[in-house]
Design an enzyme around this catalytic site. Structure first.
Site, PDB file in Angstrom:
ATOM      1  N   ARG A  33      -8.832 -30.855 -15.379  1.00  0.00           N
ATOM      2  CA  ARG A  33      -9.672 -31.872 -15.997  1.00  0.00           C
ATOM      3  C   ARG A  33      -8.865 -33.160 -16.143  1.00  0.00           C
ATOM      4  NH1 ARG A  33     -14.698 -31.074 -15.735  1.00  0.00           N
ATOM      5  NH2 ARG A  33     -15.011 -32.485 -17.501  1.00  0.00           N
TER       6      ARG A  33
ATOM      7  N   ASN B 208       2.670 -33.142 -16.410  1.00  0.00           N
ATOM      8  CA  ASN B 208       1.833 -32.439 -15.442  1.00  0.00           C
ATOM      9  C   ASN B 208       2.692 -32.060 -14.242  1.00  0.00           C
ATOM     10  OD1 ASN B 208      -0.422 -31.328 -14.248  1.00  0.00           O
ATOM     11  ND2 ASN B 208      -1.420 -33.277 -13.773  1.00  0.00           N
TER      12      ASN B 208
ATOM     13  N   HIS C 233       2.414 -31.325 -10.019  1.00  0.00           N
ATOM     14  CA  HIS C 233       1.534 -31.553  -8.864  1.00  0.00           C
ATOM     15  C   HIS C 233       2.218 -31.050  -7.604  1.00  0.00           C
ATOM     16  CE1 HIS C 233      -1.622 -33.333  -6.483  1.00  0.00           C
ATOM     17  NE2 HIS C 233      -0.717 -33.945  -5.728  1.00  0.00           N
TER      18      HIS C 233
ATOM     19  N   GLN D 295       8.834 -23.518  -6.162  1.00  0.00           N
ATOM     20  CA  GLN D 295       9.618 -24.629  -6.702  1.00  0.00           C
ATOM     21  C   GLN D 295       8.968 -25.222  -7.953  1.00  0.00           C
ATOM     22  OE1 GLN D 295      12.635 -25.237  -5.717  1.00  0.00           O
ATOM     23  NE2 GLN D 295      12.387 -23.610  -4.194  1.00  0.00           N
TER      24      GLN D 295
END
Length: 222
Positions: free
Chosen positions: A96, A112, A114, A178
């Protein structure tokens, strides 16, 4: 010199929670001085909730579909996190976008992960986009969340070579290994008080990387 206190974490998830598990494992090993105060999912069927419960961590489901706006949804999350004195929020597969309500409640305190080497290939298909573009190195990035999609200041990255014959699942699986390494590492740097945001740059205080200790994973040499 006195050690920094244990950091109080809130973890937001939407799915399997493998990055959540990596954080839990790092805490159990003693590599990360943190306490997960609450795991929140916007989906009741998220497998990551079971991972948290097996470790005695409090969980909560806050269904975004029950709120009239993104801001109202975020207010409910903020209230739950603040009630448990959360200091740092980790987005571990939370699908979200955050509104200013969350960003203003935890400025510079939302991380976060990614699955690309940002700023390349933002969005939800990092490994697929990397293969289709033809790059030789893919990887993953831990960053501080700001307004926008995958655009915040980079904390640490790990590079993963794109191998001949790679498809999206194979590359994504190697990148995920990783992710499990660098996300707890980034949280540990925060807990140690070593991260300083200067504009778009994140300075790691006391950092003197060597080829054997850098968070960056180099590709194998032929």
């Amino acid at each position: 010199m006195a050690e920094n206190p244990t950091v109080k974490l809130g973890v937001l998830i939407s799915g399997t929670g493998t990055n959540l598990q990596a954080i839990i494992d790092a805490i159990v090993r003693g590599d990360l001085k943190a306490e997960i105060r609450l795991v929140i999912s916007n989906r009741a069927d998220a497998q990551g909730l079971d991972r948290a419960r097996r470790h005695g961590i409090e969980t909560m489901v806050i269904d975004h579909r029950k709120f009239a706006s993104r801001e109202d949804f975020d207010r409910a999350i903020v209230a739950a996190l603040l009630a448990r004195s959360v200091e740092l929020v980790a987005l571990a597969g939370f699908m979200r976008l955050l509104s200013p309500v969350m960003l203003e409640a935890f400025p510079g305190r939302i991380m976060n992960i990614h699955n690309s080497l940002l700023p390349s290939f933002p969005g939800i298909h990092g490994p697929k986009d990397a293969i289709e573009y033809g790059v030789k190195l893919a990887g993953c990035t831990v960053f501080f969340v700001t307004a926008g999609v995958d655009v915040g200041p980079v904390i640490v990255q790990a590079a993963v070579p794109v191998l001949p014959g790679d498809d999206e699942p194979r590359l994504a699986a190697r990148i995920l290994l990783q992710e499990h390494r660098i996300f707890p590492h980034a949280i540990a740097l925060f807990q140690q008080g070593r991260l300083e945001i200067q504009g778009r740059r994140v300075i790691i205080k006391g950092d003197s990387p060597t080829p054997n200790s850098s968070p960056l994973v180099n590709p194998p040499v032929d």
